[in-house]
Design a protein around this motif. Structure first.
Motif, PDB file in Angstrom:
ATOM      1  N   PRO A 301       0.827  -1.211   0.000  1.00  0.00           N
ATOM      2  CA  PRO A 301       0.000   0.000   0.000  1.00  0.00           C
ATOM      3  C   PRO A 301       0.862   1.263   0.000  1.00  0.00           C
ATOM      4  O   PRO A 301       1.940   1.290   0.599  1.00  0.00           O
ATOM      5  CB  PRO A 301      -0.792  -0.112   1.310  1.00  0.00           C
ATOM      6  N   LYS A 303       0.035   3.978   1.491  1.00  0.00           N
ATOM      7  CA  LYS A 303      -0.023   4.453   2.866  1.00  0.00           C
ATOM      8  C   LYS A 303       0.644   3.413   3.766  1.00  0.00           C
ATOM      9  O   LYS A 303       0.188   2.278   3.875  1.00  0.00           O
ATOM     10  CB  LYS A 303      -1.484   4.668   3.275  1.00  0.00           C
ATOM     11  N   THR A 305       0.786   2.886   6.831  1.00  0.00           N
ATOM     12  CA  THR A 305       0.085   2.383   8.014  1.00  0.00           C
ATOM     13  C   THR A 305      -1.021   1.367   7.672  1.00  0.00           C
ATOM     14  O   THR A 305      -1.644   0.810   8.575  1.00  0.00           O
ATOM     15  CB  THR A 305      -0.556   3.550   8.790  1.00  0.00           C
ATOM     16  N   THR A 306      -1.247   1.115   6.382  1.00  0.00           N
ATOM     17  CA  THR A 306      -2.302   0.191   5.969  1.00  0.00           C
ATOM     18  C   THR A 306      -1.952  -1.242   6.356  1.00  0.00           C
ATOM     19  O   THR A 306      -0.870  -1.725   6.036  1.00  0.00           O
ATOM     20  CB  THR A 306      -2.517   0.262   4.444  1.00  0.00           C
ATOM     21  N   ASP A 398     -11.335  -2.641   8.474  1.00  0.00           N
ATOM     22  CA  ASP A 398     -10.407  -1.632   8.987  1.00  0.00           C
ATOM     23  C   ASP A 398      -9.463  -1.103   7.907  1.00  0.00           C
ATOM     24  O   ASP A 398      -8.540  -0.333   8.204  1.00  0.00           O
ATOM     25  CB  ASP A 398      -9.574  -2.206  10.140  1.00  0.00           C
ATOM     26  N   GLY A 399      -9.668  -1.564   6.654  1.00  0.00           N
ATOM     27  CA  GLY A 399      -8.892  -1.004   5.538  1.00  0.00           C
ATOM     28  C   GLY A 399      -7.719  -1.841   5.061  1.00  0.00           C
ATOM     29  O   GLY A 399      -6.888  -1.352   4.273  1.00  0.00           O
ATOM     30  N   ALA A 400      -7.604  -3.101   5.495  1.00  0.00           N
ATOM     31  CA  ALA A 400      -6.463  -3.932   5.110  1.00  0.00           C
ATOM     32  C   ALA A 400      -6.460  -4.244   3.616  1.00  0.00           C
ATOM     33  O   ALA A 400      -7.510  -4.375   2.985  1.00  0.00           O
ATOM     34  CB  ALA A 400      -6.469  -5.235   5.905  1.00  0.00           C
ATOM     35  N   ASN A 401      -5.259  -4.380   3.076  1.00  0.00           N
ATOM     36  CA  ASN A 401      -5.073  -4.917   1.724  1.00  0.00           C
ATOM     37  C   ASN A 401      -4.949  -6.435   1.813  1.00  0.00           C
ATOM     38  O   ASN A 401      -4.332  -6.967   2.749  1.00  0.00           O
ATOM     39  CB  ASN A 401      -3.805  -4.355   1.084  1.00  0.00           C
ATOM     40  N   ARG A 446      -7.163  -3.040  -3.283  1.00  0.00           N
ATOM     41  CA  ARG A 446      -6.970  -3.613  -1.949  1.00  0.00           C
ATOM     42  C   ARG A 446      -7.025  -5.145  -2.002  1.00  0.00           C
ATOM     43  O   ARG A 446      -6.710  -5.807  -1.003  1.00  0.00           O
ATOM     44  CB  ARG A 446      -8.048  -3.089  -0.997  1.00  0.00           C
TER      45      ARG A 446
END
Length: 452
Positions: A301, A303, A305-306, A398-401, A446
């Protein structure tokens, strides 16, 4: 779209059943919408460079005077091809070659460290190394003998006049045959048995799997000449291996993880073209021709923090080693979860001590393992996903790839089906809504796959 002019360059691989189908579908959809095809669609096999260049020239000619053509000729656009390609590879020295499966394993997997010092080569985690290898000499000699030719037989290829043996060693695919090869063979030497195979998808799949060019000319004997034989063969493609290192950490090196293809059929032992070459012919200090194949569709990612969920089986573990090395170089301890599957814990746990080190350092947050042969009932990575489905879905929320690397035919399909079921159950969704959820993950990059 009656005002649209277009042309399609379709990239594919003739060893797959639906050769270039995506490109063909796009062409047909545009045509059905009223668009005008200005240059006929070009269908490219893995050795695409020459056909692609011709298509580019034809398309640019048709577009001359337009913005597209102006930007192409201005020199401001990016290079079409990298400095090092299959045609102009870099000769990389082998610094290390280590077998990383145990003595009890029924697989042979090597870790290779290659030097790219002074090459100017750069790569990112998720990219691949193309290795330009030669066919097994024993296979070439048997083909020459079956045709009752000799090493000095002269043939002509697109590169000019050359020695038949050298052409078979370096220029054409021998260890794999395709539908296209059978079609061209039967066009020269009609054979009812081959025609029957070509007309039945099940028979065709069964025949193509595990057979090579020597099987073809021995089983369906004909008077085919050396020149005719090379006319039906496709160019020898380079083999791509997922990079298992981060340049930020190893600098002038690139690492690959190679599983030897080694099996017996019809009383004859066979090895993969490139894996056999790297296993049997290459040692430390030898030079091998390589280039980098960029893969923007399989990346960490942007970002940092992902969170990431990484699912791999066998050598599908390779890119995740590069991911963790990258995070180590960046001192990035964002949430990460690895699902890894192989046959046996004691002989097939690839890079075991490294994963333990990353767990201890906090660079890898969680690891779940599936060793299919360590118990009576086979357990695979998709089973571990299902066991942890509540937490897996929460990570996605929570936004995980989510990454998948490994076998395309079975493992990747099973993992995706399991993930869809997790989304449906844990998200309280219908099957249709779960599919929409997954499509959104893919669109947002993602959900990424690197399958083979």
């Amino acid at each position: 779209m009656p005002g649209l002019k277009f042309s399609v360059l379709a990239l594919g691989d003739k060893s797959y059943k639906f050769f270039c189908k995506t490109g063909i579908d796009i062409r047909d959809a545009l045509k059905s919408a009223g668009a005008t095809e200005i240059v006929p669609t070009v269908l490219c096999d893995v050795d695409y460079d020459a056909d692609a260049e011709k298509w580019i020239e034809a398309a640019i000619y048709k577009l001359s005077g337009t913005i597209q053509a102006a930007s192409y000729f201005s020199g401001t656009s990016a290079k079409i091809l990298p400095d090092y390609t299959k045609q102009t590879p870099f000769l990389a020295a082998v610094l290390e070659k280590v077998k990383i499966t145990g003595t009890d394993s029924d697989k042979t997997v090597y870790h290779l460290v290659l030097s790219i010092e002074d090459s100017g080569i750069t790569y990112l985690p998720g990219d691949s190394v193309g290795v330009v290898a030669k066919n097994p000499e024993v296979l070439v000699d048997k083909i020459i003998g079956t045709l009752k030719a000799n090493d000095g037989t002269i043939v002509e290829t697109s590169k000019g006049v050359s020695n038949f043996k050298e052409v078979l060693l370096s220029e054409f695919e021998l260890t794999v045959i395709t539908r296209d090869t059978l079609l061209k063979y039967v066009a020269i030497w009609p054979n009812s048995k081959i025609t029957k195979i070509l007309n039945n998808e099940v028979l065709l799949d069964n025949y193509l799997y595990g057979h090579d060019v020597l099987d073809l000319i021995q089983e369906f004997k004909s008077g085919i000449t050396p020149q005719q034989l090379i006319s039906i063969l496709r160019p020898l493609p380079a083999r791509l291996y997922s990079i298992s290192s981060s340049q930020n950490l190893v600098e002038n090196e690139v690492h690959i993880t190679v599983s030897l293809v080694d099996y017996e059929t019809n009383g004859r032992r066979r090895k993969g073209c490139t894996s056999g070459y790297l296993s049997d012919k290459i040692e430390v200090d030898d030079l091998i021709p390589i280039y980098i194949e960029k893969n923007p569709a399989f990346k960490l990612p942007e970002k940092t923090t992902t969170p990431v969920i990484m699912v791999g089986a066998g050598t599908g573990i390779a890119p995740y080693r590069s991911f963790l090395q990258q995070r180590e170089a960046e001192k990035n301890t964002a949430k990460s979860w690895l699902f890894f599957g192989e046959r046996r814990f004691f002989s097939d746990f690839l890079y075991q001590t490294e994963w333990q080190k990353y767990l201890k350092k906090g660079l890898l947050g969680k690891i779940d393992l599936a060793f299919s042969r360590d118990q009576e009932e086979k357990v695979y990575v998709q089973h571990r996903l299902a066991e942890n489905q509540k937490e897996v879905f929460q990570w996605l929320e929570d936004g995980a790839n989510f990454y998948v690397c490994g076998d395309k035919k079975q493992m990747a399909k099973d993992v995706q089906q399991t993930l869809l079921k997790i989304i449906q159950v844990q998200g309280g969704m219908s099957e249709e809504k779960a599919n929409e959820y997954l499509k959104k993950l893919k669109k947002a990059k993602r959900f990424q796959t690197d399958v083979y």
